[in-house]
Design an enzyme around this catalytic site. Structure first.
Site, PDB file in Angstrom:
ATOM      1  N   HIS A   5       0.821  -1.215   0.000  1.00 13.51           N
ATOM      2  CA  HIS A   5       0.000   0.000   0.000  1.00 13.51           C
ATOM      3  C   HIS A   5       0.856   1.266   0.000  1.00 13.51           C
ATOM      4  O   HIS A   5       1.844   1.352   0.716  1.00 13.51           O
ATOM      5  CB  HIS A   5      -0.887  -0.022   1.254  1.00 13.51           C
ATOM      6  CG  HIS A   5      -1.761   1.182   1.404  1.00 13.51           C
ATOM      7  ND1 HIS A   5      -1.740   1.980   2.525  1.00 13.51           N
ATOM      8  CD2 HIS A   5      -2.683   1.733   0.574  1.00 13.51           C
ATOM      9  CE1 HIS A   5      -2.622   2.961   2.383  1.00 13.51           C
ATOM     10  NE2 HIS A   5      -3.204   2.835   1.203  1.00 13.51           N
ATOM     11  N   GLU A  25       0.532  -0.628  -4.832  1.00 12.08           N
ATOM     12  CA  GLU A  25      -0.437   0.426  -5.103  1.00 12.08           C
ATOM     13  C   GLU A  25       0.281   1.760  -4.970  1.00 12.08           C
ATOM     14  O   GLU A  25       1.031   1.980  -4.023  1.00 12.08           O
ATOM     15  CB  GLU A  25      -1.590   0.339  -4.108  1.00 12.08           C
ATOM     16  CG  GLU A  25      -2.669   1.382  -4.343  1.00 12.08           C
ATOM     17  CD  GLU A  25      -2.879   2.304  -3.158  1.00 12.08           C
ATOM     18  OE1 GLU A  25      -3.978   2.852  -3.052  1.00 12.08           O
ATOM     19  OE2 GLU A  25      -1.939   2.500  -2.348  1.00 12.08           O
ATOM     20  N   HIS A  41       0.501  10.894  -1.792  1.00 11.78           N
ATOM     21  CA  HIS A  41      -0.748  10.720  -1.053  1.00 11.78           C
ATOM     22  C   HIS A  41      -1.088  11.973  -0.263  1.00 11.78           C
ATOM     23  O   HIS A  41      -2.147  12.558  -0.421  1.00 11.78           O
ATOM     24  CB  HIS A  41      -0.661   9.503  -0.122  1.00 11.78           C
ATOM     25  CG  HIS A  41      -1.968   9.151   0.506  1.00 11.78           C
ATOM     26  ND1 HIS A  41      -2.550   9.917   1.495  1.00 11.78           N
ATOM     27  CD2 HIS A  41      -2.821   8.121   0.283  1.00 11.78           C
ATOM     28  CE1 HIS A  41      -3.706   9.368   1.848  1.00 11.78           C
ATOM     29  NE2 HIS A  41      -3.891   8.281   1.129  1.00 11.78           N
TER      30      HIS A  41
END
EC number: 4.6.1.-
Length: 273
Positions: A5, A25, A41
Site C-alpha cells: 500500500h 499500489e 498521497h
C-alpha cells in the site's frame, strides 16, 4: 495478490517487494490541467505511515519500468501487478476524459517504452468516483490513436469509492467495459470496516452473470483481519505489512487453499475452483 500500500517513492518498490508484495499500489495526483503530476498521497494517510513520500509521476514510471523489465538490474520477477490509485478528486468531472488521455500517454512513453520492451506488469486504473468513468474511455482512445491498442490487454479497472455494486456495474456499462474488473472494498487502517460488501462483491464475482473478476480488500495490517478476508474469499489484500500477509498465507489453514500469484496468473480471469 499481496498488494503493498502507498508505494510512492522509487526506493519503496524494492522495500515492499522484498517484504513479500507481488503487487504495489501507487497514488497519482493531477495538476489543474489534468496532467498526472506526482506519486503522492499527502496528509492524512494510514496510521503508522509517512504520508509525504513522492516522485514526479513520469520519473516513478521509469523506476517502475526498470523493476518490471526482465534483464534490468532492478528487475523483480515477482512484481506482476500495479494499482494506480488515481486521485481525481481535484478535477472537474468534465476533465476525466483528458486525465485518461494524458495518463495513457505518460504510461506509453515512460512505462511501456512506446511498446518496445517496456515494463511487463499488469496495470489497474483505480478511480474513486463513478462520475469519472470517462477516464477509462479517454485512456483507451489515447492508446488507440497512438497506435498501441494492444496494450489495453495489460490494463484493468477498479472503482474504489465503496459504491453500491449495482451502481458500479452501471458505470462500467457507460464506459463500455466488459472484463478486466477488480473490485476494491475497504477503509484506512485507522478504522474498522466489516466484510459485508466484500461478501457481496465475491458473490457477484462467483455468479454466472457478475461483472467482477477479482476482489481485493484494503488496508489490512493484522493477522486476524487477514484471516477474515481470506475466509471471505478475496483475491487480493492491500497492506502496509506484506510480511504479515505472507506469514498468514503460510499457515496450514491457508497454505493448501491459496498461493501467491505469479506472472502466469491472468489477473483478468475469474478464478474457478
Amino acid at each position: 495478490w499481496i498488494m503493498g500500500h502507498m508505494v510512492n517513492a522509487i526506493a519503496q518498490i524494492d522495500e515492499f517487494v522484498n517484504l513479500g508484495a507481488n503487487s504495489i499500489e501507487t497514488d497519482v495526483s493531477f495538476d489543474s490541467s489534468a496532467n498526472p503530476e506526482y506519486t503522492y498521497h499527502g496528509i492524512p494517510c494510514d496510521c503508522g505511515r509517512t504520508c509525504t513520500k513522492w516522485e514526479h509521476f513520469n520519473e516513478f514510471l521509469k523506476g517502475l519500468r526498470k523493476a518490471t523489465t526482465p534483464g534490468d538490474s532492478k528487475y523483480h520477477e515477482k512484481l506482476v501487478l500495479v494499482v494506480f490509485d488515481l486521485k481525481t478528486g481535484s478535477l472537474y468531472d468534465n476533465q476525466a476524459s483528458d486525465a485518461g488521455k494524458k495518463l495513457a500517454k505518460s504510461l506509453l512513453q515512460n512505462y511501456w517504452n512506446n511498446g518496445n520492451n517496456g515494463g511487463r506488469a499488469y496495470i489497474v486504473l483505480s478511480i474513486p468516483n463513478l462520475a469519472h468513468y470517462k477516464l477509462i474511455t479517454g485512456f483507451k482512445e489515447a492508446l488507440t490513436s497512438e497506435g498501441h491498442p494492444e496494450l489495453m490487454d495489460k490494463v484493468g479497472y477498479d472503482f474504489s469509492g465503496n459504491d453500491d455494486i449495482g451502481d458500479v456495474a452501471n458505470a462500467y456499462k457507460k464506459a463500455g467495459v466488459t472484463g478486466h474488473v477488480w473490485q476494491s472494498d475497504g477503509i484506512t487502517n485507522c478504522l474498522l470496516r466489516g466484510l459485508d460488501r466484500v461478501r457481496k462483491a465475491v458473490a457477484n464475482r462467483d455468479s454466472s452473470n457478475g461483472y467482477i473478476n477479482k476482489v481485493y480488500y484494503w488496508t489490512v495490517d493484522k493477522r486476524q483481519s487477514t484471516r477474515d478476508a481470506l475466509d471471505a474469499g478475496v483475491d487480493g489484500i492491500m497492506t502496509n505489512y506484506p510480511d504479515v500477509i505472507a506469514d498468514v498465507l503460510n499457515e496450514s489453514a491457508y497454505k493448501a487453499k491459496f498461493r501467491i500469484a505469479s506472472y502466469d496468473d491472468n489477473p483478468w480471469e475469474t478464478f474457478k475452483n
